[in-house]
Structures are given as structure tokens and as C-alpha cells.
Design an enzyme around this catalytic site. Structure first.
Site, PDB file in Angstrom:
ATOM      1  N   ASP A 271      -3.288   6.441 -11.006  1.00 34.02           N
ATOM      2  CA  ASP A 271      -2.383   6.397  -9.850  1.00 34.02           C
ATOM      3  C   ASP A 271      -2.777   7.445  -8.808  1.00 34.02           C
ATOM      4  O   ASP A 271      -2.568   8.643  -9.023  1.00 34.02           O
ATOM      5  CB  ASP A 271      -0.948   6.645 -10.327  1.00 34.02           C
ATOM      6  CG  ASP A 271       0.062   6.606  -9.188  1.00 34.02           C
ATOM      7  OD1 ASP A 271      -0.244   6.003  -8.143  1.00 34.02           O
ATOM      8  OD2 ASP A 271       1.152   7.184  -9.338  1.00 34.02           O
TER       9      ASP A 271
ATOM     10  N   ASP B 172      -3.184   4.066  -2.209  1.00 36.13           N
ATOM     11  CA  ASP B 172      -2.430   4.296  -3.440  1.00 36.13           C
ATOM     12  C   ASP B 172      -2.693   3.208  -4.480  1.00 36.13           C
ATOM     13  O   ASP B 172      -2.186   2.091  -4.361  1.00 36.13           O
ATOM     14  CB  ASP B 172      -0.932   4.369  -3.102  1.00 36.13           C
ATOM     15  CG  ASP B 172      -0.045   4.551  -4.322  1.00 36.13           C
ATOM     16  OD1 ASP B 172      -0.576   4.847  -5.412  1.00 36.13           O
ATOM     17  OD2 ASP B 172       1.180   4.398  -4.185  1.00 36.13           O
TER      18      ASP B 172
END
Length: 457
Positions: free
Chosen positions: A49, A242
Site C-alpha cells: 500500500d 496509491d
């Protein structure tokens, strides 16, 4: 536009080829890396992440988690006794900070001591069907909880392994069913760039602020047609890269313009609004591929030379996403773009088209075409440039600047506000806890498309 490529020969200090294909997963449920934690080692799958900064793993059994890390079984685990909570609008976890040693079977050689949050309680964080047991936050320490003094996983690697302050990510799920077998490949290269994972040049855009990987978007085109919005709309209130978000998320005004442009240029006359909002799927006969009905989508990013830009483009194979088969003859698809209230997020929908380089040392993010971004043998992503930026503002990222008199007024207003808040806090301390207000945080990218909180309808 070429980037630094470190040697990948087995005799070098870093052999990046050992990290090729070290990820598994898909765009719907995330890409994860196998990690061995503690002594003796406990194997867990960890979600990659780039939109958060804590390394956290399940620390107790959970109905939705097949494995968890038991600190009591590790002789090298050291608790710091610090509680940490990460909250989202639709999920949260609370755990305890500690340290332990980790090794990566398909990562850097050696073992490293890392800050680990063991998750003791969670709500809507681990979801049914996910195959990961923790999260690897690769953003900057500014986002680390409970404070930026918690050294991040990657900062620890850079310090201990003495690797260059750069990592790169390839996610291979283009044109494959979302939440299918969950065995799509991917690569997380720690410490550099692996030449076999991209073709053509690497194009770099500056990191505007080191918290999320915040970049500057200059314009969007649908089917080659400029949306003609003020460029600040694309960066309201931030534009970030992201891997922990499933979709391409666009600020509401931009999302509306993109949907209108796609509907206008697509070859479909009538289309349910539920498809665009994500509440409905669109289904076609399995022999038909609907991608030819939709236009290409292009995002212009500012180049390191600020008078130039380049564009990354995704074909419909990346944003019209196969999701499930009904009966023998229907294939259904979802729209891989959603609206957002507080950020433009370049998530997995776009990232699956590219090899993305997070060059922290030179404060820039690089994009190159990924050879695995193909559907039916044809590329589904493109990078082109350079283009002039003469037609856009010199700065598309909103920055508030006060003149001195305004600053004084703002200072007094803030002092008054602090006084009021102090009074409110005193009152709240006297009220039983059940009446206290629920925590929210506008800087957190928190919505239904975030991997750790995604719900399948």
C-alpha cells in the site's frame, strides 16, 4: 526521460531479478507480498500500500483472516507498549507497536528489524475473501501513526540494508477478472529499477509533498478531447499515487465531466446511471468484448522540466473491468472509476498499466509502459511526450498564501477558536464516553474503493 537502472546481474550487490513476480493478487483485493516475521519465522501475506505508512499485521485470530502473527511465539519480538489506532470512515484497527525481525523470501537478502503494529481489534478492515493478513505502508513517515517518529518499513530497510532510497512496483492484472483466482502476478522491487519490467522510457513527475506520493496533474483527455477544466480541479485537494486504492478516483466535478465525455464518445446510446456510480454492472454476451465501444483516457503529468509534460493513457480494458460471469453466456463488467470528495487517486485501475518508480531519493515518481499491461496480445497503456505546458497554469496545486494583515486576523481567529475548543474539551471530559463524537480525518483517503474497506455487492 530515461531513469537510473541499477545492475540486476547476480554478481551485483542487489539482484532485482529475485524480486520479479514476488507479488500475487488482483486489483479488486490487492497485491500482496509473502513475508516471514519473527523467530522462528511465521509466514504472512502483506498487502502493498503506497497510500499509508504503517506496517501492521493481524495479531489475534479473526474470522476473515486465515493466518495471524503470534508475538508470544517469537523470541525476537519486543513490545514497545504503545497503542496505535488507524481509523477510516468505514473501518479501523487498533493494535500495539513492537519490533521484530523480518525476512522476504523474494525480496532483499537478509533479515531486518522493523516496527510492527500487531492488530488486536479491527472493524471492516479484514474482509471476506482477502488473502492477505497485514498491510505494508510504503508512503512517508508524515502519515505514520501514532506519529511521524515511528520509522517506516522502507526507511528501516534503507538504513539497515544500505539500499538506494527507491522502490518500484508492477501490478499485472490488465483485462483479467477482478477478484478472480487472485493469482495475478506483480513485482515489488526494493532498492531500484529492474529493466525487464518496462519498455521504452521512464517519464518522471516531481513529488509535490512528501506525505502521500502527491503529484501534479495538468489536464485530462477523453478520446483525445481535453476536458477543459481549470487544472486546479484535478488536484483538489491532492492528487496521489496509491496502490491501496482499487479504482481511479476523481474529484466530483472532474468525475462528472469524465462520465459525460465517456458517455458522449462511447458507441452506446442508452446507459444506466447506476453503472457510472458503481451500483450496477453492465453485462454483454461472452463472445463480445465491449472495450471497442469506449474511448481512451489520458492523464497529463508535469515533467521534471516544468515547461514540459507527458501523458499516461489507459485503454478501456483497464477501466471497464470484467467482474463475474452469469450463466454460460454473460460476462459482466464494472466501471473502474469513482468519485471522490477529497483527492484524485491514481489507484490500481491506472497503475496496472505501468511500471511505477517511487524515486524518493530524487523526490519524483516515474512511469513506464509495463509489458504485462496487455489484453488479447495488445498493449492497453501508453506514454507519450514531451508536450508544452504553455497552455496550463504554472502551478496547478492549490497553495494558500496569506498577506501579512490577513495573517494577523487569521492568528486572532485561531486563538479565539482554540479557546472555544478548550472549553468544549473540558465539557466533553465531564460527559460520559458514550456521548463523545466519532473520530474523522479528512486527510485520510477513505472511501468504498479503498482495498481494505471494499465491499462486494
Amino acid at each position: 526521460a530515461d531513469g537510473l537502472a541499477l545492475a540486476s546481474d547476480p554478481g551485483g550487490t542487489l539482484n532485482f531479478l529475485t524480486m520479479v513476480e514476488n507479488l500475487q493478487g488482483d486489483s479488486g483485493r490487492g497485491y500482496y507480498l509473502e513475508m516471514l516475521i519473527g523467530t522462528p519465522p511465521q509466514a504472512l501475506n502483506i498487502l502493498v500500500d503506497t497510500g499509508s505508512s504503517n506496517f501492521a499485521v493481524a495479531g489475534v485470530p479473526d474470522p476473515d483472516v486465515t493466518s495471524y502473527f503470534n508475538p508470544e511465539l517469537s523470541s525476537t519480538y519486543r513490545s514497545q507498549g504503545i497503542e496505535v489506532t488507524v481509523k477510516y470512515s468505514q473501518g479501523s484497527w487498533t493494535g500495539v507497536l513492537g519490533t521484530d525481525v523480518i525476512t522476504m523470501p523474494k525480496g532483499l537478502y537478509g533479515s531486518y528489524t522493523i516496527n510492527i503494529a500487531t492488530i488486536l481489534e479491527s472493524e471492516n478492515f479484514f474482509l471476506p475473501g482477502v488473502k492477505w493478513h497485514g498491510i505494508l505502508g510504503l508512503a512517508y513517515d508524515a502519515l505514520a501513526k501514532p506519529s511521524s517518529s515511528v520509522e517506516t518499513f522502507f526507511d528501516s530497510l534503507v538504513r539497515q540494508a544500505k539500499i538506494p532510497n527507491i522502490f518500484s512496483l508492477q501490478m499485472c492484472g490488465a483485462g483479467l477478472p477482478v477478484s478472480g483466482s487472485g493469482t495475478n502476478g506483480g513485482s515489488l522491487v526494493l532498492g531500484g529499477i529492474e529493466p525487464s519490467l518496462y519498455t521504452g522510457d521512464i517519464w518522471y513527475t516531481p513529488i509535490k509533498e512528501e506525505w502521500y506520493y502527491q503529484v501534479e496533474i495538468l489536464k485530462l483527455e477523453v478520446g483525445g478531447q481535453n476536458l477543459e477544466l481549470d487544472c486546479r480541479e484535478y488536484n483538489a485537494d491532492k492528487a496521489i499515487v496509491d496502490s491501496g486504492t482499487t479504482l481511479l478516483r476523481l474529484p466530483e466535478k472532474v468525475f462528472s465531466a469524465v462520465v459525460q465525455a465517456i458517455a458522449r464518445t462511447s458507441l452506446i446510446q442508452e446507459f444506466s446511471s447506476g453503472f457510472w456510480t458503481g451500483s450496477q454492472l453492465a453485462c454483454w454476451d461472452r463472445t463480445e468484448k465491449p472495450w471497442s465501444l469506449f474511448p481512451k483516457l489520458s492523464i497529463y503529468l508535469r515533467d521534471e522540466n516544468s515547461s514540459r509534460s507527458f501523458r499516461i493513457s489507459i485503454l478501456p480494458q483497464l477501466y471497464i473491468q470484467p467482474i463475474l460471469v452469469i450463466g454460460d453466456n454473460l460476462q459482466c463488467y464494472r466501471f473502474g472509476i469513482s468519485s471522490s470528495t477529497n483527492a484524485l487517486v491514481i489507484g490500481a485501475t491506472v497503475m496496472e498499466g505501468f511500471y511505477v518508480i517511487f524515486d524518493r531519493a530524487q523526490r519524483r515518481v516515474g512511469f513506464a509502459v509495463s509489458p504485462c499491461a496487455e489484453a488479447d496480445g495488445s498493449p492497453v497503456s501508453e506514454i507519450e511526450g514531451p508536450f508544452t505546458t504553455a497552455d496550463v497554469a504554472s502551478n496547478c496545486v492549490s497553495s494558500v498564501s496569506f498577506h501579512e494583515p490577513v495573517l494577523w486576523i487569521a492568528s486572532y481567529a485561531l486563538m479565539s477558536l482554540c479557546g472555544i475548543i478548550l472549553l468544549v474539551l473540558i465539557v466533553l471530559l465531564l460527559i460520559p464516553p458514550r456521548c463523545q463524537h466519532r473520530y474523522t480525518d479528512n486527510d485520510v483517503v477513505n472511501d468504498k474503493s479503498s482495498l481494505v474497506r471494499h465491499r462486494w455487492k
